[in-house]
Scaffold this active site. Sequence first.
Site, PDB file in Angstrom:
ATOM      1  N   LYS A  34       0.848  -1.200   0.000  1.00 40.18           N
ATOM      2  CA  LYS A  34       0.000   0.000   0.000  1.00 40.18           C
ATOM      3  C   LYS A  34       0.884   1.251   0.000  1.00 40.18           C
ATOM      4  O   LYS A  34       2.083   1.170   0.296  1.00 40.18           O
ATOM      5  CB  LYS A  34      -0.914  -0.023   1.234  1.00 40.18           C
ATOM      6  CG  LYS A  34      -0.180   0.008   2.568  1.00 40.18           C
ATOM      7  CD  LYS A  34      -1.132  -0.277   3.736  1.00 40.18           C
ATOM      8  CE  LYS A  34      -0.382  -0.294   5.055  1.00 40.18           C
ATOM      9  NZ  LYS A  34      -1.232  -0.769   6.161  1.00 40.18           N
ATOM     10  N   TYR A 254      16.169  29.921   8.977  1.00 39.58           N
ATOM     11  CA  TYR A 254      14.945  30.647   9.325  1.00 39.58           C
ATOM     12  C   TYR A 254      14.783  30.752  10.836  1.00 39.58           C
ATOM     13  O   TYR A 254      15.007  29.786  11.566  1.00 39.58           O
ATOM     14  CB  TYR A 254      13.718  29.925   8.771  1.00 39.58           C
ATOM     15  CG  TYR A 254      13.525  30.133   7.288  1.00 39.58           C
ATOM     16  CD1 TYR A 254      13.274  31.392   6.759  1.00 39.58           C
ATOM     17  CD2 TYR A 254      13.580  29.045   6.420  1.00 39.58           C
ATOM     18  CE1 TYR A 254      13.086  31.571   5.394  1.00 39.58           C
ATOM     19  CE2 TYR A 254      13.383  29.208   5.059  1.00 39.58           C
ATOM     20  CZ  TYR A 254      13.140  30.478   4.551  1.00 39.58           C
ATOM     21  OH  TYR A 254      12.954  30.648   3.217  1.00 39.58           O
ATOM     22  N   MET A 302      12.468  24.523   2.965  1.00 39.66           N
ATOM     23  CA  MET A 302      11.693  23.745   1.998  1.00 39.66           C
ATOM     24  C   MET A 302      12.573  22.880   1.095  1.00 39.66           C
ATOM     25  O   MET A 302      12.281  21.706   0.859  1.00 39.66           O
ATOM     26  CB  MET A 302      10.823  24.683   1.144  1.00 39.66           C
ATOM     27  CG  MET A 302       9.856  23.926   0.250  1.00 39.66           C
ATOM     28  SD  MET A 302       8.834  24.990  -0.772  1.00 39.66           S
ATOM     29  CE  MET A 302       7.795  25.780   0.431  1.00 39.66           C
TER      30      MET A 302
HETATM   31  C1  LIG Z   1      -0.435  -1.805   6.828  1.00 43.96           C
HETATM   32  C2  LIG Z   1      -0.972  -3.064   7.340  1.00 43.96           C
HETATM   33  C3  LIG Z   1      -0.138  -4.161   7.596  1.00 43.96           C
HETATM   34  C4  LIG Z   1       1.368  -4.067   7.551  1.00 43.96           C
HETATM   35  O1  LIG Z   1       1.826  -3.549   8.789  1.00 43.96           O
HETATM   36  P1  LIG Z   1       3.376  -3.391   9.118  1.00 43.96           P
HETATM   37  O2  LIG Z   1       3.408  -2.896  10.511  1.00 43.96           O
HETATM   38  O3  LIG Z   1       3.892  -2.363   8.147  1.00 43.96           O
HETATM   39  O4  LIG Z   1       3.994  -4.707   8.919  1.00 43.96           O
HETATM   40  C5  LIG Z   1      -0.719  -5.357   7.960  1.00 43.96           C
HETATM   41  N1  LIG Z   1      -2.063  -5.464   8.092  1.00 43.96           N
HETATM   42  C6  LIG Z   1      -2.893  -4.427   7.880  1.00 43.96           C
HETATM   43  C7  LIG Z   1      -4.354  -4.614   8.055  1.00 43.96           C
HETATM   44  C8  LIG Z   1      -2.383  -3.195   7.510  1.00 43.96           C
HETATM   45  O5  LIG Z   1      -3.211  -2.163   7.325  1.00 43.96           O
END
Ligand SMILES: *Cc1c(COP(=O)(O)O)cnc(C)c1O
Length: 357
Positions: A34, A254, A302
């Site tokens: 993801k 800054y 930035m």
């Molecule tokens: C993102 C996610 C994972 C992976 O988690 P990690 O801590 O990055 O290993 C597993 N299960 C679900 C439901 C997630 O949303």
Amino acid sequence: MRPLVATVDLTALRNNYLLAKRFAPGCRAFAVVKANAYGHGVREAVVTLRDVSDGFAVASLEEGAEVRAMHGEARILLLEGCFEPSEYQAAAQLQLDVAVQGEAQAQALLSASLTRPLNVWLKLDSGMHRLGLGHSEARNWQGRLRGAPQVAELNLMSHFACADEQGHPLTQQQLARFNALPATEFNNRSMANSAAILSLPQAHLDWIRPGIMLYGATPFADRSAASLGLEPVMSLTAQIIAIREVQVGDCVGYGGTWLARRPSLIGTVSCGYADGYPRHAGPGAEVVIRGQPVPLAGRVSMDMLAVDLTDLPEARLGDEVELWGRQMPVDQLAHSCGTIGYELLTKVTGRVPRRYR
Ligand SMILES: *Cc1c(COP(=O)(O)O)cnc(C)c1O
């Protein structure tokens, strides 16, 4: 070209996936890709893992379609399920596995007319209280979904809230609630994120879901990625684009928040918060130049940040600067910024070119 690049070591990614599998022998693993593979580039991640991975997990139909375009057969799990009823047919066409995390989703699934049945992952809220059905709801829907024309496999999943903290009492409670549903009613069961893969064998079950560990960062606050055998995947490197001497009392950056307490050498580095470097980098934040850790000087701007080179007088214009990577673990920088490696990796912005090795 602006001297800033995120170099992604795809061999390390593959090795980390294989390490996850070795931690959970006999289990299958959804590689969690993801959020553009945690910022590393989903296309390259999927191509790298396509011949070793049992499946992939994503957060949306759009992400699922992207993975499907690169891999015709892989199992692809939608971790949060469908966001609206019309998505079920698209999910069926893409042959995705879908989580069912609430009664509205379950209802919409049973009302959908699909060209083929879906593998369903009924999600139990075992204690995180973010998504998932309670125990009696889950029992009820398990009965209604099993054998429904929209459902192929009926599987069970849940997610840990505190598996990254060794011995947290909620973790055992979550396991107990999960195990209170009869295993025999489900084709497959899945609970383990990276933290549970690495520390909780009783949670491995049929499918594990490694995310952060694939990218070589640690899920734990108190155990480094290196100590777990993980290899860093992304290195973010810039250059020194200016060097100047400043006098006692001179300020840098800054707000003039950094004041020279000795005659100092200041280097300006080609990376800033618009690239994803955390603006709230704390006083402990360091970069690595010529193999040596060097502290930041003043606020991150930035497009640039400043470093104090006084103790590294051999530094030169054009020297490579590692913001994070093999020499500066992303987790170490995250720690000094009050955040986690996950956030730094996923927030590298689109203007930073990714280079693949
Ligand atoms: C993102 C996610 C994972 C992976 O988690 P990690 O801590 O990055 O290993 C597993 N299960 C679900 C439901 C997630 O949303």
